[in-house]
Design an enzyme around this catalytic site. Structure first.
Site, PDB file in Angstrom:
ATOM      1  N   ASP A  21       0.830  -1.198   0.000  1.00  0.00           N
ATOM      2  CA  ASP A  21       0.000   0.000   0.000  1.00  0.00           C
ATOM      3  C   ASP A  21       0.869   1.254   0.000  1.00  0.00           C
ATOM      4  O   ASP A  21       1.946   1.273   0.602  1.00  0.00           O
ATOM      5  CB  ASP A  21      -0.897  -0.012   1.247  1.00  0.00           C
ATOM      6  CG  ASP A  21      -2.052   0.962   1.149  1.00  0.00           C
ATOM      7  OD1 ASP A  21      -2.311   1.482   0.043  1.00  0.00           O
ATOM      8  OD2 ASP A  21      -2.705   1.207   2.178  1.00  0.00           O
ATOM      9  N   GLY A  22       0.378   2.279  -0.681  1.00  0.00           N
ATOM     10  CA  GLY A  22       1.037   3.581  -0.626  1.00  0.00           C
ATOM     11  C   GLY A  22       1.675   4.053  -1.911  1.00  0.00           C
ATOM     12  O   GLY A  22       2.338   5.097  -1.922  1.00  0.00           O
ATOM     13  N   ASN A  23       1.477   3.333  -3.023  1.00  0.00           N
ATOM     14  CA  ASN A  23       2.089   3.774  -4.287  1.00  0.00           C
ATOM     15  C   ASN A  23       1.624   5.170  -4.696  1.00  0.00           C
ATOM     16  O   ASN A  23       2.431   6.021  -5.078  1.00  0.00           O
ATOM     17  CB  ASN A  23       1.754   2.788  -5.411  1.00  0.00           C
ATOM     18  CG  ASN A  23       2.484   1.474  -5.276  1.00  0.00           C
ATOM     19  OD1 ASN A  23       3.413   1.346  -4.489  1.00  0.00           O
ATOM     20  ND2 ASN A  23       2.063   0.484  -6.044  1.00  0.00           N
ATOM     21  N   GLU A  68     -11.705  -4.983  -5.738  1.00  0.00           N
ATOM     22  CA  GLU A  68     -12.145  -3.607  -5.515  1.00  0.00           C
ATOM     23  C   GLU A  68     -11.393  -2.614  -6.402  1.00  0.00           C
ATOM     24  O   GLU A  68     -11.916  -1.538  -6.718  1.00  0.00           O
ATOM     25  CB  GLU A  68     -11.969  -3.227  -4.037  1.00  0.00           C
ATOM     26  CG  GLU A  68     -12.946  -3.907  -3.081  1.00  0.00           C
ATOM     27  CD  GLU A  68     -12.546  -5.331  -2.734  1.00  0.00           C
ATOM     28  OE1 GLU A  68     -13.358  -6.044  -2.115  1.00  0.00           O
ATOM     29  OE2 GLU A  68     -11.417  -5.739  -3.101  1.00  0.00           O
ATOM     30  N   ASN A  69     -10.175  -2.972  -6.795  1.00  0.00           N
ATOM     31  CA  ASN A  69      -9.390  -2.070  -7.648  1.00  0.00           C
ATOM     32  C   ASN A  69     -10.009  -1.872  -9.028  1.00  0.00           C
ATOM     33  O   ASN A  69      -9.678  -0.904  -9.720  1.00  0.00           O
ATOM     34  CB  ASN A  69      -7.961  -2.588  -7.810  1.00  0.00           C
ATOM     35  CG  ASN A  69      -7.119  -2.447  -6.566  1.00  0.00           C
ATOM     36  OD1 ASN A  69      -6.181  -3.218  -6.327  1.00  0.00           O
ATOM     37  ND2 ASN A  69      -7.422  -1.466  -5.722  1.00  0.00           N
ATOM     38  N   ARG A  72     -11.490   1.597  -9.752  1.00  0.00           N
ATOM     39  CA  ARG A  72     -10.674   2.781 -10.005  1.00  0.00           C
ATOM     40  C   ARG A  72     -10.941   3.312 -11.421  1.00  0.00           C
ATOM     41  O   ARG A  72     -11.490   2.606 -12.262  1.00  0.00           O
ATOM     42  CB  ARG A  72      -9.192   2.442  -9.826  1.00  0.00           C
ATOM     43  CG  ARG A  72      -8.827   2.113  -8.383  1.00  0.00           C
ATOM     44  CD  ARG A  72      -7.340   1.982  -8.190  1.00  0.00           C
ATOM     45  NE  ARG A  72      -7.015   1.737  -6.793  1.00  0.00           N
ATOM     46  CZ  ARG A  72      -5.775   1.705  -6.303  1.00  0.00           C
ATOM     47  NH1 ARG A  72      -4.739   1.909  -7.108  1.00  0.00           N
ATOM     48  NH2 ARG A  72      -5.568   1.485  -5.016  1.00  0.00           N
TER      49      ARG A  72
END
Length: 248
Positions: A21-23, A68-69, A72
């Protein structure tokens, strides 16, 4: 002494799972486009896989793309898919060199045809390898996986291949996409969030959880070794008392 030299090889986890996580936040903090964060995240994947190989880790599962992605923006999903194809093509020779077997879990049918094709080729090439198993969780959701397992079991009962009285935890586990792997001993999540986000809900029942504020593109070998050292300092009781663990 380096962090790697501090590791107790007699207490290695068998299986480490990672929520990368965090890109996007890394990219924003550096004044870059989100796609640059994803590309830099691929570098971290390579470095962490190499670190896992170096210490002899048997299984590594990384949460690459969740169901869930798919929500996007289309532009970002398309970029992610193109990055994925490029990364698989580029990393396959190194996976072969490092004796890494690649596998994938998730609803792979939802991936674009070109991604599925590239992935299938890499899976086939690395299937002969006997070192670390690297599992990519792609189009993956734990609730999807559990429902899928329940449906498959129901079908087997209906067709007479399965007796309901034979169902236990071990049998249910065998119907999951991770059925050929041990449950994770350690879950790492980068980026500062403290949740497991629909990832390996069944399999993480007894995993040790390690959360770090470091964004994934900055998570490299030393950060990975720090997580292993943290794991090795914990007492894993599995419902027993400390005294029982000491005597065993």
């Amino acid at each position: 002494m380096s962090l790697r030299e501090e590791i107790d090889y007699g207490k290695l986890p068998q299986h480490v799972a990672i929520i990368m996580d965090g890109n996007g936040r890394w990219a924003r903090s550096h004044g870059r486009e989100r796609s640059e964060g994803h590309r830099e995240g691929v570098v971290s994947v390579r470095r962490v896989v190499e670190a896992a190989v170096a210490i002899g880790l048997k299984y590594l599962t990384i949460y690459t793309f969740s169901t869930e992605n798919w929500r996007r923006p289309d532009e970002e999903v398309n970029v992610l898919m193109s990055i994925m194809i490029a990364a698989i093509l580029r990393e396959t020779p190194d996976l072969m060199k490092n004796n890494v077997r690649l596998t994938a879990i998730g609803d792979i049918r939802r991936l674009p045809a070109d991604v599925r094709g590239t992935l299938a080729e890499c899976l086939e090439k690395t299937s002969v390898n006997t070192g670390t198993t690297l599992a990519l969780a792609l189009s993956y959701s734990s609730r999807w996986e559990i429902v899928r397992a329940a449906r498959r079991m129901t079908e087997d009962v209906r067709e007479g291949r399965l007796n309901p009285e034979d169902v236990d935890e071990a049998l249910f586990s065998s119907y999951l996409t991770t059925g050929d792997m041990p449950d994770p001993d350690l879950l790492i999540r980068t980026g500062g969030e403290k949740r497991i986000s629909n990832f390996l809900l069944w399999q993480l029942s007894y995993a040790e959880l390690y959360f770090t504020d470091i964004y994934w593109p900055d998570f490299r070998e030393n950060e990975f070794y720090e997580s292993i050292l943290s794991y090795q300092q914990r007492e894993r009781r599995f419902g027993k008392t400390s005294e029982q663990i000491t005597k065993s």
